[in-house]
Design a protein around this motif. Structure first.
Motif, short mmCIF file in Angstrom:
data_model
loop_
_atom_site.label_atom_id
_atom_site.label_comp_id
_atom_site.label_asym_id
_atom_site.label_seq_id
_atom_site.Cartn_x
_atom_site.Cartn_y
_atom_site.Cartn_z
N TYR A 105 0.81 -1.22 0.00
CA TYR A 105 0.00 0.00 0.00
C TYR A 105 0.85 1.27 0.00
N LYS A 106 1.91 1.26 -0.78
CA LYS A 106 2.76 2.44 -0.92
C LYS A 106 2.98 2.71 -2.41
N PRO A 107 2.93 3.98 -2.82
CA PRO A 107 3.17 4.29 -4.23
C PRO A 107 4.66 4.28 -4.55
N TRP A 177 -1.06 9.98 -4.30
CA TRP A 177 -1.33 8.60 -3.89
C TRP A 177 -0.90 8.31 -2.45
N SER A 178 0.08 9.04 -1.94
CA SER A 178 0.63 8.73 -0.61
C SER A 178 -0.39 8.80 0.50
N GLY A 179 -1.20 9.85 0.52
CA GLY A 179 -2.18 10.01 1.59
C GLY A 179 -3.23 8.92 1.61
N PRO A 180 -3.93 8.69 0.50
CA PRO A 180 -4.95 7.63 0.50
C PRO A 180 -4.37 6.24 0.81
N LEU A 181 -3.18 5.96 0.29
CA LEU A 181 -2.60 4.65 0.58
C LEU A 181 -2.15 4.54 2.04
N ALA A 182 -1.72 5.64 2.64
CA ALA A 182 -1.40 5.64 4.08
C ALA A 182 -2.64 5.32 4.89
N ASP A 183 -3.79 5.89 4.48
CA ASP A 183 -5.05 5.57 5.17
C ASP A 183 -5.39 4.09 5.02
N MET A 184 -5.14 3.54 3.84
CA MET A 184 -5.39 2.11 3.64
C MET A 184 -4.50 1.25 4.51
N ARG A 185 -3.24 1.65 4.69
CA ARG A 185 -2.33 0.88 5.56
C ARG A 185 -2.83 0.89 6.99
#
Length: 188
Positions: A105-107, A177-185
């Motif tokens: 889950y990281k770009p 992409w970093s913010g939304p994927l951080a939320d997913m993590r």
């Protein structure tokens, strides 16, 4: 958000550190990330020497634990890679495969360098491997064709306007992409 810029080649005489310095300086100027330029050569990662599968994260060797900490600390990645025989260097493939969950889950973006293709063939293969590790490889790639022509007599990388524009676009996308994927993590 923290961006790790990973130098993918460990070969003696490599130019990866020269190009990665430009990428790091450009990213600092961009201002959206905390920047860490990470040199694979500093980790001395042997070829897949952990006895347990990386998904278990039960690392027996200090070099793997240090590498895991470095990767885990990042919210996004840029891989600076040459093209060796139409592929990314074995050192980078090994560094990706020795870990598993830390990439999730990281770009990730790629800056590639080489001859006429600018390393695009290695970048495409690398993006496939990155996706298989549950990271999000961006379609944006910054290719650097005929890279020796971009290094001055002073040893400093001198990008052209297209490279600068490509780098701005890559950093903008990584940040989106970093913010939304951080939320997913956080939720996984």
């Amino acid at each position: 958000m923290k961006l790790n810029i990973i130098i993918g080649s460990t070969r003696p005489g490599r130019v990866g550190p020269t190009i990665a310095k430009w990428v790091g300086d450009f990213a600092r100027e961009h201002g959206q990330f905390e920047i860490d330029v990470v040199d694979l050569d500093d980790f001395n990662l042997p070829l897949l020497d952990e006895p347990k599968h990386p998904r278990m994260q039960d690392y027996q060797h200090e070099h793997t634990r240090k590498w895991s900490e470095s990767v885990d600390s990042a919210d996004a990645f840029i891989f600076v890679t040459p093209e060796y025989s139409y592929f990314a260097p074995a050192s980078l493939v090994n560094a990706l495969q020795v870990l598993s969950k830390e990439w999730g889950y990281k770009p990730a973006g790629v800056v590639s360098y080489g001859g006429v293709s600018g390393g695009l063939r290695s970048a495409q293969e690398l993006r496939t491997l990155i996706a298989n590790l549950n990271a999000h490889p961006l379609p944006n790639v910054v290719p650097i064709p005929f890279f020796p022509k971009c290094i001055g007599d002073d040893g400093v990388f001198q990008p052209n306007d297209e490279m600068k524009a490509g780098m701005t676009g890559l950093l903008d996308e990584l940040f989106k992409w970093s913010g939304p994927l951080a939320d997913m993590r956080k939720s996984s």
